[in-house]
Write a protein that holds these residues in place. Structure first.
Motif, mmCIF file in Angstrom:
data_model
loop_
_atom_site.group_PDB
_atom_site.id
_atom_site.type_symbol
_atom_site.label_atom_id
_atom_site.label_comp_id
_atom_site.label_asym_id
_atom_site.label_seq_id
_atom_site.Cartn_x
_atom_site.Cartn_y
_atom_site.Cartn_z
ATOM 1 N N SER A 81 48.934 16.896 -39.845
ATOM 2 C CA SER A 81 49.571 17.982 -40.604
ATOM 3 C C SER A 81 50.988 18.186 -40.068
ATOM 4 C CB SER A 81 48.784 19.296 -40.448
ATOM 5 O OG SER A 81 48.926 19.797 -39.135
ATOM 6 N N GLY A 82 51.765 18.942 -40.822
ATOM 7 C CA GLY A 82 53.108 19.273 -40.349
ATOM 8 C C GLY A 82 53.040 20.095 -39.075
ATOM 9 N N LEU A 83 52.082 21.014 -39.017
ATOM 10 C CA LEU A 83 51.967 21.842 -37.808
ATOM 11 C C LEU A 83 51.586 20.988 -36.606
ATOM 12 C CD1 LEU A 83 52.225 24.624 -36.580
ATOM 13 C CD2 LEU A 83 49.839 25.060 -37.171
ATOM 14 N N ALA A 84 50.723 19.992 -36.803
ATOM 15 C CA ALA A 84 50.358 19.089 -35.706
ATOM 16 C C ALA A 84 51.594 18.313 -35.235
ATOM 17 C CB ALA A 84 49.261 18.122 -36.144
ATOM 18 N N ALA A 178 64.056 19.237 -34.284
ATOM 19 C CA ALA A 178 64.348 19.966 -35.516
ATOM 20 C C ALA A 178 63.230 19.780 -36.523
ATOM 21 C CB ALA A 178 65.671 19.500 -36.119
ATOM 22 N N ASP A 179 62.799 20.896 -37.103
ATOM 23 C CA ASP A 179 61.878 20.845 -38.233
ATOM 24 C C ASP A 179 62.742 20.537 -39.453
ATOM 25 O OD1 ASP A 179 60.284 21.425 -40.462
ATOM 26 O OD2 ASP A 179 59.148 22.975 -39.401
ATOM 27 N N ASN A 180 62.666 19.297 -39.933
ATOM 28 C CA ASN A 180 63.537 18.825 -41.020
ATOM 29 C C ASN A 180 62.781 18.731 -42.354
ATOM 30 O OD1 ASN A 180 65.848 17.830 -42.262
ATOM 31 N ND2 ASN A 180 65.557 15.728 -41.556
ATOM 32 N N ALA A 202 55.094 16.353 -43.946
ATOM 33 C CA ALA A 202 55.087 15.374 -45.039
ATOM 34 C C ALA A 202 54.215 15.844 -46.192
ATOM 35 C CB ALA A 202 54.629 14.010 -44.526
ATOM 36 N N THR A 203 53.403 16.875 -45.901
ATOM 37 C CA THR A 203 52.653 17.589 -46.929
ATOM 38 C C THR A 203 53.571 18.008 -48.085
ATOM 39 O OG1 THR A 203 51.357 18.510 -45.100
ATOM 40 C CG2 THR A 203 51.162 19.632 -47.216
ATOM 41 N N LYS A 204 54.832 18.287 -47.770
ATOM 42 C CA LYS A 204 55.777 18.841 -48.752
ATOM 43 C C LYS A 204 56.413 17.702 -49.566
ATOM 44 C CE LYS A 204 54.525 22.626 -46.718
ATOM 45 N NZ LYS A 204 55.206 23.310 -45.619
ATOM 46 N N TYR A 205 57.727 17.495 -49.460
ATOM 47 C CA TYR A 205 58.375 16.539 -50.370
ATOM 48 C C TYR A 205 58.005 15.078 -50.113
ATOM 49 C CZ TYR A 205 61.568 20.123 -52.106
ATOM 50 O OH TYR A 205 62.107 21.236 -52.690
ATOM 51 N N SER A 332 52.871 26.461 -49.313
ATOM 52 C CA SER A 332 53.392 25.109 -49.446
ATOM 53 C C SER A 332 54.508 25.042 -50.492
ATOM 54 C CB SER A 332 52.295 24.096 -49.765
ATOM 55 O OG SER A 332 52.762 22.794 -49.438
ATOM 56 N N TRP A 333 55.061 23.860 -50.647
ATOM 57 C CA TRP A 333 56.180 23.580 -51.547
ATOM 58 C C TRP A 333 56.440 22.090 -51.471
ATOM 59 C CZ3 TRP A 333 60.526 22.261 -48.318
ATOM 60 C CH2 TRP A 333 60.454 22.724 -47.005
ATOM 61 N N GLY A 334 57.405 21.609 -52.243
ATOM 62 C CA GLY A 334 57.726 20.175 -52.191
ATOM 63 C C GLY A 334 56.896 19.334 -53.131
HETATM 64 C C1 LIG Z 1 54.556 23.715 -44.364
HETATM 65 C C2 LIG Z 1 55.487 23.648 -43.226
HETATM 66 C C3 LIG Z 1 55.058 23.191 -41.992
HETATM 67 C C4 LIG Z 1 53.616 22.840 -41.708
HETATM 68 O O1 LIG Z 1 53.159 21.791 -42.448
HETATM 69 P P1 LIG Z 1 51.569 21.620 -42.735
HETATM 70 O O2 LIG Z 1 51.463 20.238 -43.233
HETATM 71 O O3 LIG Z 1 51.234 22.689 -43.727
HETATM 72 O O4 LIG Z 1 50.883 21.821 -41.433
HETATM 73 C C5 LIG Z 1 55.992 23.079 -40.989
HETATM 74 N N1 LIG Z 1 57.269 23.422 -41.174
HETATM 75 C C6 LIG Z 1 57.715 23.885 -42.345
HETATM 76 C C7 LIG Z 1 59.147 24.259 -42.472
HETATM 77 C C8 LIG Z 1 56.843 24.021 -43.406
HETATM 78 O O5 LIG Z 1 57.279 24.524 -44.557
#
Ligand SMILES: *Cc1c(COP(=O)(O)O)cnc(C)c1O
Length: 387
Positions: A81-84, A178-180, A202-205, A332-334
């Motif tokens: 996940s993005g958080l991971a 950086a959270d990009n 990567a869940t997003k865009y 979420s988004w993207g």
């Molecule tokens: C959604 C999001 C995350 C976390 O991603 P997940 O895949 O939902 O864990 C991290 N940073 C930003 C800016 C996000 O929008």
């Protein structure tokens, strides 16, 4: 190669897989070796070699290579996940006794991890004003090990001067993470602007279709081993099906994001003209305080922004949101679809105050025809007025 061409080439090798256009889904736990010597040979640390399912398959490596190449990083690691991606990257660099600087605008679960996990492990976490740029020098301590950025903040959209922050951090041998997720490898080449570790939900865009949870950490050469080892030691492993979906989505990130940016600008400009709107917070707009930095550093904008309404009672805001038909209410988004949420950033800021002067909504603009989105927003403003 230009980046749109590169997107069609990265992460695939038909000659290796019977001419198949895409790298197939490889499902496995066990990898059988031809002899004991092969099995017992330890591969060089950090090398991408198929030796056990948890360490990745050719599908995983294809996604990782594609994202790393597009962003201009050294290597990438996929996580569930993005958080991971955020928690493993932070864990790779900060230890007990270290000082960590975190932008006050970070994604809320990033802050929760810092507050609950890192602080419990004796990391000195300090939040900084996202706008301070080179002024971060005054926050640096002898034990500052890392600076965490998120530009723009994914809820409040402050643009950070990442090159200025990176210059200061690097003079003091601190790592810049950086959270990009908003910039993506397509619109913000993080490594050219001083970032050492670029993190993506990567869940997003990247996946882009709201059907997979996925994170990716991309690093420069210097930061690769600590990140790879940390992810391996925590046992993070991503399903090859999810990696396949991530790479499948990533292939079209260019057309999606350019299209969504154009639609987002149209909706944002329309909102700016509305009497009910106080302001629109979107770095791609000329009037935005972060516009100059965005224009200097970014090649485009995500279709995610905030709109601040003139003060109205909460039930009127709820009537507006509830009456929207094309904007889903959800996290979420993207993805391909438009979304709306209400921003409550004032609740957890500590280094700065978030006071937008009215109710603030976050909009994600999807692939719908923008004329339909404007009509939907128009009728929602009527519902707001009727309250
Ligand atoms: C959604 C999001 C995350 C976390 O991603 P997940 O895949 O939902 O864990 C991290 N940073 C930003 C800016 C996000 O929008």
């Amino acid at each position: 190669m230009k980046k749109d061409t590169l997107l069609t080439q990265v992460g695939r090798d038909p000659a290796r897989y019977s001419g198949m256009v895409n790298t197939p889904v490889f499902r496995t736990s066990t990898v059988i070796h031809p002899n004991l010597a092969s099995y017992e040979k330890r591969p060089p640390e950090g090398e991408k070699i198929v030796r056990y399912g948890r360490y990745g398959t050719p599908t995983t490596f294809a996604l990782e290579e594609a994202v790393a190449q597009m962003e201009g990083g050294f290597r990438a690691a996929a996580v569930p996940s993005g958080l991971a991606a955020i928690t493993s990257a932070l864990s790779a660099f900060v230890k007990t006794g270290d000082h960590l600087l975190v932008s006050d605008s970070v994604y809320a679960p990033t802050r929760v991890f810092c507050e609950r996990q890192l602080k419990a492990n004796g990391v000195d976490v300090e939040y900084y004003d996202p706008l301070l740029g080179a002024g971060i020098a005054a926050r640096m301590k002898a034990n500052t090990r890392a600076v965490f950025c998120e530009s723009p903040g994914s809820l409040t959209f402050e643009m950070q001067d990442i090159p200025a922050i990176s210059r200061v951090a690097h003079e003091r041998s601190a790592v810049v993470l950086a959270d990009n997720t908003w910039g993506t490898p397509y619109f913000f080449r993080a490594f050219e602007h001083g970032v050492d570790v670029s993190i993506h939900a990567a869940t997003k865009y990247i996946a882009g279709h709201s059907d997979v949870m996925l994170g990716i950490v991309v690093t420069n050469e210097h930061c690769w081993l600590p990140v790879r080892k940390t992810i391996t030691e925590y046992g993070f492993s991503v399903s090859p099906d999810d990696c396949y979906l991530g790479l499948r989505g990533f292939r079209t990130i260019g057309v999606r994001m350019k299209h969504q940016m154009a639609s987002a600008l149209r909706v944002a400009r329309w909102l700016q003209q509305r009497a009910e709107v106080k302001r629109v917070i979107y770095p791609a707009l000329e009037a935005d305080p972060g516009h100059a930095i965005w224009e200097r550093d970014f090649e485009g904008a995500a279709s995610l922004f905030a709109v601040v309404l003139d003060p109205v009672p909460d039930p009127a805001v709820a009537a507006f949101v509830d009456s929207l038909k094309l904007f889903g209410i959800g996290s979420s988004w993207g993805g391909f679809e438009s979304l709306v949420t209400v921003i409550h950033a004032e609740a957890y800021r500590t280094a700065t105050r978030w006071n937008p002067g009215g109710p603030a909504l976050r909009l994600h603009i999807g692939l719908e025809d923008p004329a339909d989105l404007l009509a939907d927003l128009e009728q929602a403003f009527e519902a707001l007025a009727a309250r």
